[in-house]
Design a protein around this motif. Sequence first.
Motif, mmCIF file in Angstrom:
data_model
loop_
_atom_site.group_PDB
_atom_site.id
_atom_site.type_symbol
_atom_site.label_atom_id
_atom_site.label_comp_id
_atom_site.label_asym_id
_atom_site.label_seq_id
_atom_site.Cartn_x
_atom_site.Cartn_y
_atom_site.Cartn_z
ATOM 1 N N LEU A 1 0.828 -1.216 0.000
ATOM 2 C CA LEU A 1 0.000 0.000 0.000
ATOM 3 C C LEU A 1 0.861 1.264 0.000
ATOM 4 O O LEU A 1 0.530 2.256 -0.659
ATOM 5 N N VAL A 2 1.973 1.227 0.724
ATOM 6 C CA VAL A 2 2.893 2.377 0.721
ATOM 7 C C VAL A 2 3.336 2.691 -0.706
ATOM 8 O O VAL A 2 3.405 3.863 -1.123
ATOM 9 N N GLN A 3 3.599 1.647 -1.462
ATOM 10 C CA GLN A 3 4.039 1.831 -2.852
ATOM 11 C C GLN A 3 2.879 2.255 -3.753
ATOM 12 O O GLN A 3 3.072 3.028 -4.694
ATOM 13 N N GLU A 4 1.678 1.772 -3.462
ATOM 14 C CA GLU A 4 0.507 2.208 -4.238
ATOM 15 C C GLU A 4 0.369 3.725 -4.176
ATOM 16 O O GLU A 4 0.061 4.385 -5.165
ATOM 17 N N HIS A 5 0.615 4.262 -2.969
ATOM 18 C CA HIS A 5 0.439 5.707 -2.773
ATOM 19 C C HIS A 5 1.505 6.516 -3.505
ATOM 20 O O HIS A 5 1.318 7.713 -3.735
ATOM 21 N N ARG A 6 2.626 5.902 -3.849
ATOM 22 C CA ARG A 6 3.645 6.570 -4.683
ATOM 23 C C ARG A 6 3.308 6.386 -6.164
ATOM 24 O O ARG A 6 3.460 7.304 -6.964
#
Length: 198
Positions: A173-178
């Motif tokens: 999810l952290v990467q989704e937000h990037r």
Amino acid sequence: KKRVAILVSGGGSNMVSLVDSMLKDADHPGQPCLVLSNNADAGGLTKAAARGVSTAVVDHRPFGKDREAFEAELVKPILEARADVVCLAGFMRVLTAGFVRQFEGRMLNIHPSLLPKYKGLHTHARALEAGDDRHGCTVHEVTPLLDDGPILGQAEVPVNPGDTPDDLAARVLVQEHRLYPAVLARYLRGERDVLHLS
Ligand code: GAR
């Protein structure tokens, strides 16, 4: 600016990342015009309203199995908002080919796997069961086939020993937000080469 409608079903953290990326950059090629949900209780709706973005709800439940009747209502607020581009961001209803074709070439989705692996649900558990050592997320153009369509960007994360599906979901999810805001900005500028984040 291109008008961007965002469809959510739940917490809307990806929607927040998209909206904030547009609101915080005066030179951004997009502006949020609508956050639309099939679920009146979606946390994303209050987060959108707090950011001054118009919201709408079309509950799918009264339509039962009649997807076309649901979509005939779902499309109305999108057309009223004069959306140029539609972003699916944790929107958990399958869309028919007829709906998708109305937005062909201007609808994006984020999916929590490295497509073409693990289309559909339970992607994190399936990556763990397969013993993968890399996992991640994909933003792609939406076509009538589920979680198919041209890939616009991917971000990878490692799978660590002892990870649970929830551990992996949080790391992805952290990467989704990037990834999603980066792909959207490029997409609105007409760039179609695949973005790889790691
Ligand atoms: C995200 O992980 C998104 O990739 C996934 O649902 C989550 C929504 O979180 N989407 C799908 O599984 C689509 N089939 P959010 O509401 O906090 O953005």
